[in-house]
Design a protein around this motif. Sequence first.
Motif, PDB file in Angstrom:
ATOM      1  N   THR A 199      39.535  40.495  39.105  1.00 29.00           N
ATOM      2  CA  THR A 199      38.802  40.804  37.882  1.00 29.00           C
ATOM      3  C   THR A 199      39.754  41.172  36.753  1.00 29.00           C
ATOM      4  O   THR A 199      39.538  40.795  35.583  1.00 29.00           O
ATOM      5  N   ASN A 200      40.828  41.872  37.086  1.00 32.82           N
ATOM      6  CA  ASN A 200      41.815  42.234  36.056  1.00 32.82           C
ATOM      7  C   ASN A 200      42.591  41.020  35.551  1.00 32.82           C
ATOM      8  O   ASN A 200      43.115  41.029  34.429  1.00 32.82           O
ATOM      9  N   GLU A 201      42.680  39.978  36.379  1.00 33.37           N
ATOM     10  CA  GLU A 201      43.394  38.770  35.980  1.00 33.37           C
ATOM     11  C   GLU A 201      42.584  37.906  35.016  1.00 33.37           C
ATOM     12  O   GLU A 201      43.132  37.042  34.335  1.00 33.37           O
ATOM     13  N   LEU A 202      41.285  38.128  34.992  1.00 32.28           N
ATOM     14  CA  LEU A 202      40.429  37.315  34.129  1.00 32.28           C
ATOM     15  C   LEU A 202      40.675  37.641  32.665  1.00 32.28           C
ATOM     16  O   LEU A 202      40.949  38.771  32.301  1.00 32.28           O
ATOM     17  N   GLY A 203      40.522  36.604  31.848  1.00 33.10           N
ATOM     18  CA  GLY A 203      40.606  36.812  30.400  1.00 33.10           C
ATOM     19  C   GLY A 203      42.018  37.106  29.923  1.00 33.10           C
ATOM     20  O   GLY A 203      42.993  36.632  30.521  1.00 33.10           O
ATOM     21  N   PRO A 204      42.130  37.940  28.872  1.00 30.14           N
ATOM     22  CA  PRO A 204      41.015  38.586  28.166  1.00 30.14           C
ATOM     23  C   PRO A 204      40.165  37.567  27.395  1.00 30.14           C
ATOM     24  O   PRO A 204      40.675  36.547  26.931  1.00 30.14           O
ATOM     25  N   TYR A 205      38.864  37.847  27.297  1.00 29.21           N
ATOM     26  CA  TYR A 205      37.928  36.942  26.642  1.00 29.21           C
ATOM     27  C   TYR A 205      37.560  37.467  25.272  1.00 29.21           C
ATOM     28  O   TYR A 205      37.368  38.674  25.072  1.00 29.21           O
ATOM     29  N   ASN A 206      37.437  36.556  24.343  1.00 31.53           N
ATOM     30  CA  ASN A 206      37.022  36.898  22.988  1.00 31.53           C
ATOM     31  C   ASN A 206      35.498  37.030  22.966  1.00 31.53           C
ATOM     32  O   ASN A 206      34.790  36.056  23.221  1.00 31.53           O
TER      33      ASN A 206
ATOM     34  N   VAL B 164      31.637  29.098  32.967  1.00 32.39           N
ATOM     35  CA  VAL B 164      31.056  30.234  33.679  1.00 32.39           C
ATOM     36  C   VAL B 164      31.199  30.026  35.183  1.00 32.39           C
ATOM     37  O   VAL B 164      31.574  30.951  35.919  1.00 32.39           O
ATOM     38  N   GLN B 165      30.925  28.818  35.632  1.00 33.99           N
ATOM     39  CA  GLN B 165      31.047  28.530  37.059  1.00 33.99           C
ATOM     40  C   GLN B 165      32.499  28.687  37.524  1.00 33.99           C
ATOM     41  O   GLN B 165      32.759  29.150  38.643  1.00 33.99           O
ATOM     42  N   GLU B 166      33.428  28.333  36.662  1.00 29.67           N
ATOM     43  CA  GLU B 166      34.851  28.471  37.016  1.00 29.67           C
ATOM     44  C   GLU B 166      35.221  29.937  37.239  1.00 29.67           C
ATOM     45  O   GLU B 166      36.055  30.252  38.088  1.00 29.67           O
ATOM     46  N   LEU B 167      34.602  30.835  36.470  1.00 26.98           N
ATOM     47  CA  LEU B 167      34.896  32.253  36.678  1.00 26.98           C
ATOM     48  C   LEU B 167      34.458  32.684  38.084  1.00 26.98           C
ATOM     49  O   LEU B 167      35.216  33.365  38.783  1.00 26.98           O
ATOM     50  N   PHE B 168      33.276  32.285  38.497  1.00 25.56           N
ATOM     51  CA  PHE B 168      32.809  32.639  39.836  1.00 25.56           C
ATOM     52  C   PHE B 168      33.684  31.990  40.910  1.00 25.56           C
ATOM     53  O   PHE B 168      33.953  32.596  41.954  1.00 25.56           O
ATOM     54  N   ASP B 169      34.140  30.776  40.642  1.00 22.10           N
ATOM     55  CA  ASP B 169      34.972  30.069  41.623  1.00 22.10           C
ATOM     56  C   ASP B 169      36.315  30.764  41.834  1.00 22.10           C
ATOM     57  O   ASP B 169      36.972  30.562  42.870  1.00 22.10           O
TER      58      ASP B 169
END
Length: 520
Positions: free
Chosen positions: A231-238, A208-213
Amino acid sequence: MEAKDLDQVIEAYIKGIVAKKQQLSFTQFWNDNLQLIVDNTTGDQWDVVDRMWRAHLGDAAKKLDVTMVNDKQDIDFVRVLKFLEQQNQKSQNSKQQSNSSASPSNETVFSSSGASKNNSHMLTPEARSEFDRTYNAMKKEDKWEIRDGVYVEDIMYNFGTRATHEHPAHSFILNLSDPCWEQEFDEESLVAIRSYGNYSLPTLHSHVQELFDTYDNQPKDDVLDFLIEKTNELGPYNPRTNEDLYKLQNVIQQFVGYYLDDVFDNVKSWTEEDFVTHIWGPFDRFFHSSKIITTRNKTCLATSQRVSGERRVTGLSMVSDKKASIRPDLVLVQNGLEYGCSEIGINLSPVPDRKEIVESSLLSPRTMKDMLHSAIAKTKNDAETARKLKIVCFNQTGLTMSLSVMDSPGGYICRIVESEKYEVPRHSDLVVSQLFPILQLVLQAKMIVDDSLSVIKSYQLAKRTPKLNFENTSPKLILPPCLTTPILPAPRKRNQANQNSPAPSPKKLFTGNSKASSSS
């Protein structure tokens, strides 16, 4: 009573004083006209009752060209409270003698929900007596000794006996953000209270911290485009295996949409429901993965249990009605146990309004203690288990939010620690520095709730051999419940017959022999 009728009654009283060749003083007016004052003072007006009625009397005296004695004597609130108690007792006796519970009483009655949502009200004599009984029942060996011979309960009790109005201290709730304790405890004691036990906010999971970083390298310009791209680069997450990251990405995307559409330009016109819909409501979903039900404006079960749980058949009177309970703006509940709450306001000013002060400093702490009390009861008051439990509360006003966390680290005390206050930014360039701390705080609150859920579950799964009550010698934690404090009543509504009737004569009002049927 209508204003013109009230003026006429006061003027008639002054003329009577003049006719008797007596001096006109506010103290004497107060003592002679307590029924009139009680019937024509609303709940909120009791905070300024002295100034308000001095003005009423002064205006009437000036109109009649009568000089008042310049007395500065404090008004006798104890007499007011005794007067109200007598009227309340008359009301209860009347109800018990009546065959119909549908007919409203004409006497003054108390609010019984435990704490007013709009102010800190004066303590009644019966509330003071209950506070004394609670303290005197405490065992010295079970109190929280922070230094040799120094007990937290003793210091809080001494403060509570000096307080004239409701305060969390009367429920032995110690909020470390309350500046009053800086005058009661020395610095060494405060440090000991703050640092005792598990007081820190939990550390976010590394993923979770890595996402904010990911957003650390925010540019000075074109911030909104940067947020959209990252934000578009994140995931996609299951959502089955990474539910927090999945929901976090969705919430960030939702706020990015707000900045694209300039939603916050109209925030000054928002209602409380708008703040829930656009800001605070989306955070509820983080708790759903823990099978927590998030309910809004529903009765707090724990508080209802405190104020109505002792009703029973006594053989001496009818069973009393279920009393009204607190309805927090948010309750976090699972299997009938509540683990958190929130109160929401719409004030956008940096200066807190009374609603924010009362809810965050008095109402919410009491609600939190009710919840903690119920959770501890679920463990049969097992001390080792109970000390691990925590309750959370979001204090959300306008665009700001802070987090309160309650536990019981020692003795009979419930301790509250609070986070810093953060603000949802109106502009996208402050998302990383201001919105992200709020999201992190929500996730930390979820971790605290998850820990309390785990504590309850572990206790329920533990293998036990059946015993009689007196054979169970394991240490118990028996916290005193919140002090249930009656509050001064708001005026009653006049019925149609009374609205058409003339004002009562001054003689009846001022001799104290009338029920003052003209006003409520």
